[in-house]
Design a protein around this motif. Sequence first.
Motif, PDB file in Angstrom:
ATOM      1  N   THR A   1      36.259 119.373 115.837  1.00 18.91           N
ATOM      2  CA  THR A   1      35.931 119.065 117.232  1.00 18.91           C
ATOM      3  C   THR A   1      34.521 118.499 117.353  1.00 18.91           C
ATOM      4  OG1 THR A   1      37.389 120.867 117.960  1.00 18.91           O
ATOM      5  CG2 THR A   1      35.797 120.028 119.551  1.00 18.91           C
ATOM      6  N   ALA A   2      33.577 119.132 116.670  1.00 19.44           N
ATOM      7  CA  ALA A   2      32.189 118.636 116.724  1.00 19.44           C
ATOM      8  C   ALA A   2      32.084 117.231 116.141  1.00 19.44           C
ATOM      9  CB  ALA A   2      31.275 119.597 115.962  1.00 19.44           C
ATOM     10  N   GLN A   3      32.823 116.962 115.075  1.00 17.89           N
ATOM     11  CA  GLN A   3      32.782 115.634 114.463  1.00 17.89           C
ATOM     12  C   GLN A   3      33.360 114.580 115.398  1.00 17.89           C
ATOM     13  OE1 GLN A   3      34.766 115.480 110.699  1.00 17.89           O
ATOM     14  NE2 GLN A   3      34.154 113.373 110.262  1.00 17.89           N
ATOM     15  N   GLN A   4      34.423 114.883 116.103  1.00 17.92           N
ATOM     16  CA  GLN A   4      35.014 113.939 117.046  1.00 17.92           C
ATOM     17  C   GLN A   4      34.053 113.639 118.189  1.00 17.92           C
ATOM     18  OE1 GLN A   4      38.674 115.778 118.225  1.00 17.92           O
ATOM     19  NE2 GLN A   4      39.809 115.080 116.402  1.00 17.92           N
ATOM     20  N   ILE A   5      33.445 114.711 118.760  1.00 20.92           N
ATOM     21  CA  ILE A   5      32.503 114.498 119.870  1.00 20.92           C
ATOM     22  C   ILE A   5      31.287 113.699 119.400  1.00 20.92           C
ATOM     23  CG2 ILE A   5      30.979 115.673 121.494  1.00 20.92           C
ATOM     24  CD1 ILE A   5      32.999 117.979 121.540  1.00 20.92           C
ATOM     25  N   ALA A   6      30.762 114.056 118.225  1.00 27.49           N
ATOM     26  CA  ALA A   6      29.597 113.328 117.711  1.00 27.49           C
ATOM     27  C   ALA A   6      29.939 111.871 117.425  1.00 27.49           C
ATOM     28  CB  ALA A   6      29.106 114.022 116.432  1.00 27.49           C
ATOM     29  N   SER A   7      31.157 111.613 116.962  1.00 26.66           N
ATOM     30  CA  SER A   7      31.555 110.230 116.695  1.00 26.66           C
ATOM     31  C   SER A   7      31.613 109.427 117.983  1.00 26.66           C
ATOM     32  CB  SER A   7      32.922 110.207 116.004  1.00 26.66           C
ATOM     33  OG  SER A   7      32.853 110.845 114.747  1.00 26.66           O
ATOM     34  N   VAL A   8      32.174 110.023 119.069  1.00 27.78           N
ATOM     35  CA  VAL A   8      32.236 109.331 120.358  1.00 27.78           C
ATOM     36  C   VAL A   8      30.818 109.034 120.861  1.00 27.78           C
ATOM     37  CG1 VAL A   8      32.911 109.530 122.776  1.00 27.78           C
ATOM     38  CG2 VAL A   8      34.477 110.257 120.964  1.00 27.78           C
ATOM     39  N   VAL A   9      29.923 110.017 120.729  1.00 26.56           N
ATOM     40  CA  VAL A   9      28.537 109.819 121.201  1.00 26.56           C
ATOM     41  C   VAL A   9      27.853 108.748 120.373  1.00 26.56           C
ATOM     42  CG1 VAL A   9      26.290 110.926 121.469  1.00 26.56           C
ATOM     43  CG2 VAL A   9      28.380 112.153 122.118  1.00 26.56           C
ATOM     44  N   ASN A  10      27.995 108.772 119.069  1.00 28.99           N
ATOM     45  CA  ASN A  10      27.334 107.790 118.206  1.00 28.99           C
ATOM     46  C   ASN A  10      27.852 106.382 118.458  1.00 28.99           C
ATOM     47  OD1 ASN A  10      25.599 109.580 116.924  1.00 28.99           O
ATOM     48  ND2 ASN A  10      27.168 110.178 115.401  1.00 28.99           N
ATOM     49  N   LEU A  11      29.196 106.260 118.635  1.00 32.55           N
ATOM     50  CA  LEU A  11      29.737 104.945 118.932  1.00 32.55           C
ATOM     51  C   LEU A  11      29.252 104.440 120.284  1.00 32.55           C
ATOM     52  CD1 LEU A  11      33.433 105.396 117.693  1.00 32.55           C
ATOM     53  CD2 LEU A  11      31.646 103.981 116.641  1.00 32.55           C
ATOM     54  N   SER A  12      29.216 105.359 121.268  1.00 29.95           N
ATOM     55  CA  SER A  12      28.706 104.958 122.584  1.00 29.95           C
ATOM     56  C   SER A  12      27.243 104.569 122.493  1.00 29.95           C
ATOM     57  CB  SER A  12      28.893 106.098 123.583  1.00 29.95           C
ATOM     58  OG  SER A  12      30.253 106.447 123.698  1.00 29.95           O
ATOM     59  N   ARG A  13      26.454 105.316 121.745  1.00 26.28           N
ATOM     60  CA  ARG A  13      25.025 104.999 121.579  1.00 26.28           C
ATOM     61  C   ARG A  13      24.858 103.640 120.918  1.00 26.28           C
ATOM     62  NH1 ARG A  13      21.822 109.154 118.059  1.00 26.28           N
ATOM     63  NH2 ARG A  13      21.784 110.363 120.005  1.00 26.28           N
ATOM     64  N   ALA A  14      25.654 103.390 119.865  1.00 29.29           N
ATOM     65  CA  ALA A  14      25.547 102.104 119.178  1.00 29.29           C
ATOM     66  C   ALA A  14      25.927 100.957 120.100  1.00 29.29           C
ATOM     67  CB  ALA A  14      26.439 102.107 117.932  1.00 29.29           C
TER      68      ALA A  14
END
Length: 462
Positions: free
Chosen positions: A63-76
Amino acid sequence: MTRHKPGETVLGLDDLEATSGRRTGLSLFWRTFFLLALLLVGCVVAWTQTLREMEFEPRALQTAQQIASVVNLSRAAVMHTDAIARVSLFKTMKDQEHVTIRPREPKDVAEPFSDDDLSQHIVQQIRSRLGPDAVVASSVNQVDGLWVGFSIDKDHYWLQTDRARFDQPAGRTWLIWLLTAAALSLAGAAGIAGLINRPLKQLSFAASRIREGDFEASALDETVSTREIRAVNVGFNRMTKKLAKIEQDRAVMLAGISHDLRTPLARLRLETELSVADLEAREAMSADIAQLDAIIGKFLDYARPGNIRLSPVSLNDTIENCLAPLRKRADLEFKVALQAGLRVQADPVELQRVIDNLLENASRYGKSVDTGIAMIDISARHRDNQVHLRVRDHGTGVPLDQIKQLTTPFFRGESARTASNSTGLGLAIVEQTVSRMGGQLELSNANSGGLCVDILLQRASA
């Protein structure tokens, strides 16, 4: 039969049935079922908890990896988009991915994420991937969702999305699996308990048939696959055959001896009438012969075959027929209280024999020491699908340690041993006959003295 001093407590059928009801517990099937069900359900719960604990860490990391991936992609995406295109980017992300990015204001009021162990572990994993300044909230400005605060250079943003997209439906799934496993466990426990208790139930039924004297219906299956049960069934059948042979030999012996004795008794009676001139001596000898004949009659009654065909019989008429020849006796007084229209399932001849034996027992041992008169109370009434018959005398009662022995064949109390025509079979015949007719017999002492005989018979439809 020895009577006891008055004042002994009487235990009627109501008290006896209540005592028996209090002692009634769970059957062996239900006891086995509950124990197996408890064991299986406990195992299911233990395994469920174990699997949940084993899944805890992988689920939090995923779950943490999925949320972090969404945040990182949004940040990028935000970092590589100019200010003019960001408006279109934010709108596209909201419409297609249900992800909203908005500036983070100092006045924003954020509610902390859930405080359960899994949620807190997810927050720690998110911060380890996004940095210690990452903020995770369950609502911002009273707007629910999954809120993650991140920074791009010196600008702060909120990423809002639906929390359900990251929550695995584990709670409901685990509950469904748990209920399914519990239901299957209970069904398995019921099947196993039934399989285990079936031979015991058959053995119990066969033993009850032997108690009723039906040896032919008590045979058990000797071809079962379980070795121990087969050995028990074989041994039980052998024992049943021996008991049947002993019962048959006993009946034949008693009937044969009693029958053979009546022939010389008949000759003795005839020779007494023809040869003895002294009237007093002839009457005394005739009385002795009559006593011997009565004793032989008791033996024949006790040795009588156990097969009885039941039919509706009027209890009122039977009692009156039994009382008719006794009402002329000066040493007997009767108090009769019968509910009208009492009908029972019984054999008419055997029922009359039961009442005759009870009246004979009461008249012989229930006489008052002062007056020499036996006062006998007879009462009967309906009780649901049964009829309760009570015969009570007003004698001195029976010692408590002898009450259970009164129905033992050939048992005689001290006063009974002095009577030459007493065989100790009267109450034994009564109990045997009542049992054959599907009834119950209980003996007790009355409060004011005397013996109470309570009989429950099957009620017949009017």
